[in-house]
Design a protein around this motif. Sequence first.
Motif, PDB file in Angstrom:
ATOM      1  N   THR A   1      24.768  18.505  20.662  1.00 40.19           N
ATOM      2  CA  THR A   1      24.515  18.909  19.263  1.00 40.19           C
ATOM      3  C   THR A   1      23.238  19.338  18.534  1.00 40.19           C
ATOM      4  OG1 THR A   1      26.577  17.391  18.540  1.00 40.19           O
ATOM      5  CG2 THR A   1      25.562  18.443  16.780  1.00 40.19           C
TER       6      THR A   1
ATOM      7  N   GLY B   1      21.873  22.229  20.409  1.00 38.51           N
ATOM      8  CA  GLY B   1      22.472  23.282  19.520  1.00 38.51           C
ATOM      9  C   GLY B   1      21.621  23.617  18.212  1.00 38.51           C
TER      10      GLY B   1
ATOM     11  N   THR C   1      18.663  25.332  19.011  1.00 38.52           N
ATOM     12  CA  THR C   1      18.648  26.706  19.391  1.00 38.52           C
ATOM     13  C   THR C   1      19.078  27.805  18.363  1.00 38.52           C
ATOM     14  OG1 THR C   1      19.661  25.880  21.434  1.00 38.52           O
ATOM     15  CG2 THR C   1      20.268  28.055  20.979  1.00 38.52           C
ATOM     16  N   ILE C   2      19.865  27.344  17.168  1.00 38.12           N
ATOM     17  CA  ILE C   2      20.089  28.164  16.134  1.00 38.12           C
ATOM     18  C   ILE C   2      18.916  28.620  15.293  1.00 38.12           C
ATOM     19  CG2 ILE C   2      22.493  27.559  16.154  1.00 38.12           C
ATOM     20  CD1 ILE C   2      22.016  25.998  13.459  1.00 38.12           C
TER      21      ILE C   2
ATOM     22  N   THR D   1      25.272  38.915  16.083  1.00 42.08           N
ATOM     23  CA  THR D   1      26.022  37.890  15.754  1.00 42.08           C
ATOM     24  C   THR D   1      27.101  38.098  16.551  1.00 42.08           C
ATOM     25  OG1 THR D   1      25.028  37.559  13.679  1.00 42.08           O
ATOM     26  CG2 THR D   1      27.280  36.754  14.022  1.00 42.08           C
TER      27      THR D   1
ATOM     28  N   GLY E   1      26.244  27.937  13.505  1.00 44.88           N
ATOM     29  CA  GLY E   1      24.893  27.981  13.329  1.00 44.88           C
ATOM     30  C   GLY E   1      24.255  29.543  13.294  1.00 44.88           C
ATOM     31  N   ILE E   2      24.990  30.180  14.298  1.00 47.40           N
ATOM     32  CA  ILE E   2      24.763  31.703  14.262  1.00 47.40           C
ATOM     33  C   ILE E   2      25.050  32.452  13.296  1.00 47.40           C
ATOM     34  CG2 ILE E   2      25.569  33.868  15.717  1.00 47.40           C
ATOM     35  CD1 ILE E   2      25.011  32.272  18.199  1.00 47.40           C
TER      36      ILE E   2
ATOM     37  N   LEU F   1      30.256  32.336  23.554  1.00 50.69           N
ATOM     38  CA  LEU F   1      30.597  30.850  22.822  1.00 50.69           C
ATOM     39  C   LEU F   1      32.159  30.718  22.687  1.00 50.69           C
ATOM     40  CD1 LEU F   1      27.477  30.338  20.158  1.00 50.69           C
ATOM     41  CD2 LEU F   1      28.019  29.389  22.311  1.00 50.69           C
TER      42      LEU F   1
ATOM     43  N   GLN G   1      26.658  25.827  17.769  1.00 51.47           N
ATOM     44  CA  GLN G   1      26.015  27.057  17.750  1.00 51.47           C
ATOM     45  C   GLN G   1      26.685  28.445  17.035  1.00 51.47           C
ATOM     46  OE1 GLN G   1      25.038  27.770  22.042  1.00 51.47           O
ATOM     47  NE2 GLN G   1      23.026  26.914  21.505  1.00 51.47           N
TER      48      GLN G   1
ATOM     49  N   THR H   1      24.777  23.881   8.675  1.00 53.32           N
ATOM     50  CA  THR H   1      25.485  23.665  10.046  1.00 53.32           C
ATOM     51  C   THR H   1      25.745  22.438  10.238  1.00 53.32           C
ATOM     52  OG1 THR H   1      24.162  25.603  10.732  1.00 53.32           O
ATOM     53  CG2 THR H   1      25.083  24.145  12.258  1.00 53.32           C
TER      54      THR H   1
ATOM     55  N   LEU I   1      28.040  21.471  21.981  1.00 52.42           N
ATOM     56  CA  LEU I   1      27.099  22.751  21.983  1.00 52.42           C
ATOM     57  C   LEU I   1      27.878  23.975  21.381  1.00 52.42           C
ATOM     58  CD1 LEU I   1      24.513  23.620  22.828  1.00 52.42           C
ATOM     59  CD2 LEU I   1      25.520  24.150  25.152  1.00 52.42           C
TER      60      LEU I   1
ATOM     61  N   PHE J   1      17.256  31.445  16.736  1.00 46.24           N
ATOM     62  CA  PHE J   1      18.049  32.363  16.535  1.00 46.24           C
ATOM     63  C   PHE J   1      18.144  32.899  15.151  1.00 46.24           C
ATOM     64  CE2 PHE J   1      21.826  34.907  15.021  1.00 46.24           C
ATOM     65  CZ  PHE J   1      22.280  35.641  15.809  1.00 46.24           C
TER      66      PHE J   1
END
Length: 174
Positions: A41, A44, A47-48, A97, A130-131, A104, A127, A26, A123, A51
């Motif tokens: 960033t 984010g 956060t990922i 996903t 990253g997701i 987003l 994300q 990422t 953000l 997830f």
Amino acid sequence: GYIAFRFEWQMAAAAIVALFFDIITTAGIYAIAGFEVTPATVIGLLTILGFSLYDTVVVFDKVEENTRGLRHTASHTYAEEANLGVNQTLMRSIHTTIIGLLPLLALVVIAVWILGVGTLMDLAIVQMVGIVTGTFSSVFLATPLLVSLKERDPEIRRQSAKVLARRAKQEALA
């Protein structure tokens, strides 16, 4: 820690490698695209990780369920049961996903393009990347790495040899 406690150390090691992959990939994509790193960033990226870890735990839970008691059977190898676990959770991972990406995308369209709030772009982009990366690593990195680690276990090797010998015997009789 939780994965090692709840499952086993091989799963924890595979999950950690997948998390490193997620962050590096990422951040690499973010750098290649030339986006500025902001506090959003970093938020984010953190956060990922959650997830990705959640998705990995879901897959590993199914793998653990499928492989419970496997050492006492000669019908399937650990790798085959792990593959079945991935197949059983794949559509769920893809749906999660997609559901994660939709808000987003809405954030990018409404907040950035319509309202012009540029900080939310940082953000949302990190994300989104990253997701997708987290889903990929849960399915295509963490589980194969887990299988590789488990196949170093002498009991798993013996069980796999027993399965393959049984199949060879059945093919010879057929």
